[in-house]
Design an enzyme around this catalytic site. Structure first.
Site, PDB file in Angstrom:
ATOM      1  NE  ARG A 155     -11.356 -35.497  -8.195  1.00  0.00           N
ATOM      2  CZ  ARG A 155     -12.486 -35.551  -7.482  1.00  0.00           C
ATOM      3  NH1 ARG A 155     -13.616 -35.082  -7.994  1.00  0.00           N
ATOM      4  NH2 ARG A 155     -12.483 -36.037  -6.268  1.00  0.00           N
ATOM      5  CB  SER A 237      -5.169 -38.678  -6.215  1.00  0.00           C
ATOM      6  OG  SER A 237      -5.636 -38.743  -4.890  1.00  0.00           O
ATOM      7  CD  GLU A 360      -6.923 -36.241  -9.527  1.00  0.00           C
ATOM      8  OE1 GLU A 360      -7.091 -35.282  -8.763  1.00  0.00           O
ATOM      9  OE2 GLU A 360      -7.304 -37.392  -9.249  1.00  0.00           O
TER      10      GLU A 360
END
EC number: 1.3.1.98
Length: 368
Positions: A155, A237, A360
């Site tokens: 990520r 998320s 995130e």
């Protein structure tokens, strides 16, 4: 998430040329501005964004002649930055091209995919990314950057860490399969997906079956937008799965899920600009051989006492009733309430396990 205030003004770019033109004009103006794809991974303050917002709306998928890719039995596709990601996945599945089928259902636009190095169900963009076309702010040039030079990680990427510019298009390397090929997909690398397909890790399956299974799994967790279901009013998320040393992981309860991912030998050296100006050389960390493991943020959150459906009394924001990683808007939430709940989750997990969760989504005017 359906929270946050308005932009000062909106611009939209429907081609790469418009994207370059608008970006250069905004940089020349000198004020802060926001580049926005689909906005699904963004949470903005209730006062809104105090400057221009440039929407990326360029679309298109085209094959690129590439002898090296053909020699490897792969096809190279160029995708414009504003192309809807899930529409792209659907198109590749219909064309019998394998490599991103497990990334079905992820919202957003193609140009944002390398920034986050999107991933799900055992696949990551980095598995198939060839390169990106990039308008570099400081070079003031359109350049092509190979995937290997983007610093892609979990990520993460150099783009996310501050390399300024605009992604104009991305090139993917996908694998053609025969129509109806029972072994068409990339090897299945995620246990939950394998179970849904009645397969084993490493098996392959028809592309359409993999896509349908992924969409069902995502929907069961509230990760496919349904306007009637507030569990899907989220940024997906809200926290990334923490990556820690194996030594630290051993201090956690024995039943804490953990997944080995590598070691710290390749960790980048960190030297400040002030140190460089004083003539100090770049630091090179001594290899430690320390193994790294990825923890389950969802497990940490639940075990810290924050359960599915949890909400602060009086707040319009709540943990999803389907998945503890999602913070959702129950219909009347404010961005501040979303951030307040996020801070509580971070505090609970830190107090219980000594792990600091990282958000995130991109947060503007908000802090956890």
């Amino acid at each position: 998430m359906r929270v946050g205030g308005p932009a000062e003004r909106i611009l939209a770019a429907h081609s790469s040329e418009e994207l370059v033109e608008h970006a250069r004009e905004l940089w020349d103006d000198g004020e802060d501005w926001l580049l926005l794809g689909g906005g699904s991974n963004t949470v903005v303050h209730d006062d809104g964004y105090p400057g221009p917002v440039l929407l990326v709306r360029s679309t298109g998928i085209s094959p690129i002649a590439d002898e090296a890719a053909a020699a490897e039995g792969r096809v190279r596709l160029r995708v414009q930055a504003g192309h809807d990601w899930d529409h792209l996945v659907a198109a590749t599945v219909e064309r019998g091209l394998a490599g991103i089928e497990a990334l079905s259902g992820i919202p957003g636009r193609a140009g944002a995919a390398p920034v986050q190095n999107i991933g799900a169900y055992g696949q990551e963009l980095s598995d198939v990314l060839h390169s990106i076309e990039f308008l570099d702010r400081y070079l003031d040039e359109v350049i092509r950057i190979p995937a290997a030079e983007l610093g892609l990680g979990y990520r993460d990427s150099d783009l996310k860490r501050g390399r300024e510019g605009v992604v104009l298009s991305i090139d993917l390397l996908l694998t053609p399969t025969a129509e109806g090929d029972a072994d068409g997909s990339a090897p299945i690398a995620y246990g939950q997906l394998a179970a849904a397909l009645g397969a084993e890790i490493g098996d392959r399956a028809p592309l359409r079956e993999v896509r349908n299974a992924v969409l069902k799994l995502r929907a069961s967790k509230g990760m496919v937008l349904d306007p009637a279901d507030h569990d899907t009013w989220s940024a997906g998320s809200f926290f990334t799965n923490p990556i820690v040393s194996e030594r630290f992981a051993r201090t956690l309860p024995a039943d804490a899920p953990r997944f080995e991912i590598g070691d710290e030998d390749d960790a980048p050296a960190v030297t400040t600009f002030e140190e460089l100006s004083l003539g100090m050389p770049l630091r090179v960390p001594e290899p430690t051989g320390e193994r790294l493991v990825k923890l389950s943020a969802a497990w940490l959150i639940e075990q810290s006492g924050v359960r599915k459906g949890f909400r602060i009394p009086g707040s319009g924001a709540a943990i999803s009733s389907k998945h503890t990683l999602a913070i959702t808007n129950r219909g009347n939430a404010t961005a501040d309430e979303v951030a307040q709940l996020g801070r509580l989750v971070v505090q609970r997990v830190q107090q219980e396990f000594g792990v600091i969760l990282q958000p995130e989504p991109n947060l503007y005017g908000l802090e956890l």
